[in-house]
Design a protein around this motif. Structure first.
Motif, PDB file in Angstrom:
ATOM      1  N   PRO A  75       0.835  -1.204   0.000  1.00 49.00           N
ATOM      2  CA  PRO A  75       0.000   0.000   0.000  1.00 49.00           C
ATOM      3  C   PRO A  75       0.872   1.256   0.000  1.00 49.00           C
ATOM      4  O   PRO A  75       2.017   1.211   0.459  1.00 49.00           O
ATOM      5  N   PRO A  76       0.336   2.349  -0.514  1.00 49.37           N
ATOM      6  CA  PRO A  76       1.108   3.601  -0.532  1.00 49.37           C
ATOM      7  C   PRO A  76       1.634   3.954   0.857  1.00 49.37           C
ATOM      8  O   PRO A  76       0.919   3.836   1.855  1.00 49.37           O
ATOM      9  N   GLY A  77       2.888   4.345   0.909  1.00 48.34           N
ATOM     10  CA  GLY A  77       3.502   4.761   2.165  1.00 48.34           C
ATOM     11  C   GLY A  77       4.064   3.631   3.008  1.00 48.34           C
ATOM     12  O   GLY A  77       4.683   3.876   4.034  1.00 48.34           O
ATOM     13  N   VAL A  78       3.844   2.390   2.596  1.00 50.57           N
ATOM     14  CA  VAL A  78       4.350   1.248   3.355  1.00 50.57           C
ATOM     15  C   VAL A  78       5.556   0.668   2.616  1.00 50.57           C
ATOM     16  O   VAL A  78       5.459   0.288   1.456  1.00 50.57           O
ATOM     17  N   THR A  79       6.690   0.644   3.301  1.00 50.74           N
ATOM     18  CA  THR A  79       7.906   0.108   2.714  1.00 50.74           C
ATOM     19  C   THR A  79       8.271  -1.181   3.427  1.00 50.74           C
ATOM     20  O   THR A  79       8.439  -1.192   4.649  1.00 50.74           O
ATOM     21  N   LEU A  80       8.359  -2.253   2.664  1.00 51.33           N
ATOM     22  CA  LEU A  80       8.740  -3.550   3.215  1.00 51.33           C
ATOM     23  C   LEU A  80       9.882  -4.116   2.377  1.00 51.33           C
ATOM     24  O   LEU A  80      10.121  -3.675   1.254  1.00 51.33           O
ATOM     25  N   ASP A  81      10.560  -5.116   2.910  1.00 52.61           N
ATOM     26  CA  ASP A  81      11.684  -5.741   2.219  1.00 52.61           C
ATOM     27  C   ASP A  81      11.250  -6.812   1.226  1.00 52.61           C
ATOM     28  O   ASP A  81      12.082  -7.551   0.714  1.00 52.61           O
ATOM     29  N   LEU A  82       9.952  -6.907   0.943  1.00 58.77           N
ATOM     30  CA  LEU A  82       9.424  -7.963   0.086  1.00 58.77           C
ATOM     31  C   LEU A  82       9.609  -7.645  -1.390  1.00 58.77           C
ATOM     32  O   LEU A  82       9.196  -6.594  -1.868  1.00 58.77           O
ATOM     33  N   LEU A  83      10.233  -8.576  -2.112  1.00 62.80           N
ATOM     34  CA  LEU A  83      10.339  -8.473  -3.572  1.00 62.80           C
ATOM     35  C   LEU A  83       9.080  -9.019  -4.233  1.00 62.80           C
ATOM     36  O   LEU A  83       8.554  -8.434  -5.161  1.00 62.80           O
ATOM     37  N   GLY A  84       8.638 -10.178  -3.781  1.00 65.01           N
ATOM     38  CA  GLY A  84       7.461 -10.804  -4.363  1.00 65.01           C
ATOM     39  C   GLY A  84       7.593 -12.308  -4.401  1.00 65.01           C
ATOM     40  O   GLY A  84       8.331 -12.890  -3.599  1.00 65.01           O
ATOM     41  N   ASP A  85       6.904 -12.923  -5.356  1.00 61.96           N
ATOM     42  CA  ASP A  85       6.854 -14.379  -5.455  1.00 61.96           C
ATOM     43  C   ASP A  85       7.274 -14.837  -6.844  1.00 61.96           C
ATOM     44  O   ASP A  85       6.909 -14.218  -7.849  1.00 61.96           O
ATOM     45  N   LEU A  86       7.991 -15.955  -6.878  1.00 61.15           N
ATOM     46  CA  LEU A  86       8.269 -16.675  -8.115  1.00 61.15           C
ATOM     47  C   LEU A  86       7.547 -18.005  -8.033  1.00 61.15           C
ATOM     48  O   LEU A  86       7.569 -18.660  -6.987  1.00 61.15           O
ATOM     49  N   VAL A  87       6.912 -18.374  -9.128  1.00 62.20           N
ATOM     50  CA  VAL A  87       6.251 -19.672  -9.222  1.00 62.20           C
ATOM     51  C   VAL A  87       6.898 -20.392 -10.396  1.00 62.20           C
ATOM     52  O   VAL A  87       6.844 -19.912 -11.527  1.00 62.20           O
ATOM     53  N   ILE A  88       7.521 -21.524 -10.110  1.00 64.10           N
ATOM     54  CA  ILE A  88       8.273 -22.251 -11.129  1.00 64.10           C
ATOM     55  C   ILE A  88       7.621 -23.607 -11.367  1.00 64.10           C
ATOM     56  O   ILE A  88       7.391 -24.375 -10.438  1.00 64.10           O
ATOM     57  N   CYS A  89       7.334 -23.884 -12.631  1.00 64.87           N
ATOM     58  CA  CYS A  89       6.680 -25.130 -13.024  1.00 64.87           C
ATOM     59  C   CYS A  89       7.738 -26.218 -13.233  1.00 64.87           C
ATOM     60  O   CYS A  89       8.394 -26.269 -14.278  1.00 64.87           O
ATOM     61  N   HIS A  90       7.894 -27.063 -12.240  1.00 63.68           N
ATOM     62  CA  HIS A  90       8.929 -28.089 -12.261  1.00 63.68           C
ATOM     63  C   HIS A  90       8.859 -29.016 -13.477  1.00 63.68           C
ATOM     64  O   HIS A  90       9.882 -29.212 -14.153  1.00 63.68           O
ATOM     65  N   PRO A  91       7.702 -29.577 -13.825  1.00 64.13           N
ATOM     66  CA  PRO A  91       7.671 -30.472 -14.994  1.00 64.13           C
ATOM     67  C   PRO A  91       8.116 -29.781 -16.283  1.00 64.13           C
ATOM     68  O   PRO A  91       8.813 -30.377 -17.112  1.00 64.13           O
ATOM     69  N   LEU A  92       7.746 -28.532 -16.452  1.00 60.42           N
ATOM     70  CA  LEU A  92       8.118 -27.810 -17.658  1.00 60.42           C
ATOM     71  C   LEU A  92       9.613 -27.490 -17.670  1.00 60.42           C
ATOM     72  O   LEU A  92      10.266 -27.566 -18.720  1.00 60.42           O
ATOM     73  N   VAL A  93      10.177 -27.153 -16.526  1.00 58.74           N
ATOM     74  CA  VAL A  93      11.618 -26.878 -16.453  1.00 58.74           C
ATOM     75  C   VAL A  93      12.405 -28.142 -16.804  1.00 58.74           C
ATOM     76  O   VAL A  93      13.415 -28.071 -17.514  1.00 58.74           O
ATOM     77  N   ILE A  94      11.932 -29.301 -16.366  1.00 52.98           N
ATOM     78  CA  ILE A  94      12.596 -30.558 -16.722  1.00 52.98           C
ATOM     79  C   ILE A  94      12.560 -30.772 -18.236  1.00 52.98           C
ATOM     80  O   ILE A  94      13.585 -31.103 -18.851  1.00 52.98           O
ATOM     81  N   ILE A  95      11.398 -30.568 -18.845  1.00 56.82           N
ATOM     82  CA  ILE A  95      11.248 -30.743 -20.299  1.00 56.82           C
ATOM     83  C   ILE A  95      12.161 -29.777 -21.048  1.00 56.82           C
ATOM     84  O   ILE A  95      12.879 -30.159 -21.971  1.00 56.82           O
ATOM     85  N   GLU A  96      12.125 -28.516 -20.656  1.00 54.63           N
ATOM     86  CA  GLU A  96      12.946 -27.512 -21.342  1.00 54.63           C
ATOM     87  C   GLU A  96      14.431 -27.805 -21.215  1.00 54.63           C
ATOM     88  O   GLU A  96      15.183 -27.652 -22.190  1.00 54.63           O
ATOM     89  N   ALA A  97      14.869 -28.192 -20.036  1.00 50.69           N
ATOM     90  CA  ALA A  97      16.295 -28.505 -19.847  1.00 50.69           C
ATOM     91  C   ALA A  97      16.717 -29.617 -20.807  1.00 50.69           C
ATOM     92  O   ALA A  97      17.771 -29.525 -21.453  1.00 50.69           O
TER      93      ALA A  97
END
Length: 166
Positions: A75-97
């Motif tokens: 929210p405006p005026g609130v500063t936190l150390d949070l960058l956010g979230d990453l969601v990684i699809c394991h089956p797809l990463v295996i296929i792509e690799a």
């Protein structure tokens, strides 16, 4: 400052990156962005169904994708150390690799670096933005001893372009 990572596993898998690897990969990205004090993020490993649902609901693309980035917007005026979230699809990463003839570890490092750069505000929608972001990725991955993920021998362009749309 060392990253604080909430590692979440939402599927059965025994070949996911460990906490120390994630901290190392994210730490190298954050070191290149020392002017940004945010260092907390969640990295969630999911199956195809969860990835597809999130990609459909938040990006309007009804298919799974390798990595999704959700920057924290406080929210405006609130500063936190949070960058956010990453969601990684394991089956797809295996296929792509496999398709790209990369080690699973190297491809995971790329996905974490790529996603973290998105959390820090980098994008690849325009050609100029893509060049900057890819140069950062190459440089960061090289510092980790990982080959250029965009080199022709390391990339199946059709597969990558279709799936790496996070």
């Amino acid at each position: 400052m060392s990253p604080l990572i909430d590692r979440q596993i939402a599927l059965e898998a025994d070949d996911l990156p460990g906490q120390a690897e994630l901290e190392k990969w994210v730490g190298v990205v954050l070191a290149r962005h020392a002017d940004d004090s945010r260092h907390e993020l969640t990295i969630r490993f999911v199956d195809d169904a969860e990835s597809q649902t999130l990609n459909r609901d938040y990006r309007g693309r009804d298919r799974s994708t390798n990595v999704l980035s959700f920057p924290f917007e406080g929210p405006p005026g609130v500063t936190l150390d949070l960058l956010g979230d990453l969601v990684i699809c394991h089956p797809l990463v295996i296929i792509e690799a496999a398709e790209q003839d990369k080690s699973l570890r190297a491809h995971y490092a790329h996905m974490v670096v790529h996603g973290t750069l998105h959390l820090l505000g980098h994008d690849h929608e325009e050609d100029a933005e893509a060049e900057v972001m890819e140069a950062l990725e190459r440089d960061i991955l090289a510092s980790l001893g990982i080959a250029d993920p965009y080199a022709p021998s390391n990339r199946d362009s059709d597969t990558e372009d279709e799936r790496a749309d996070a």
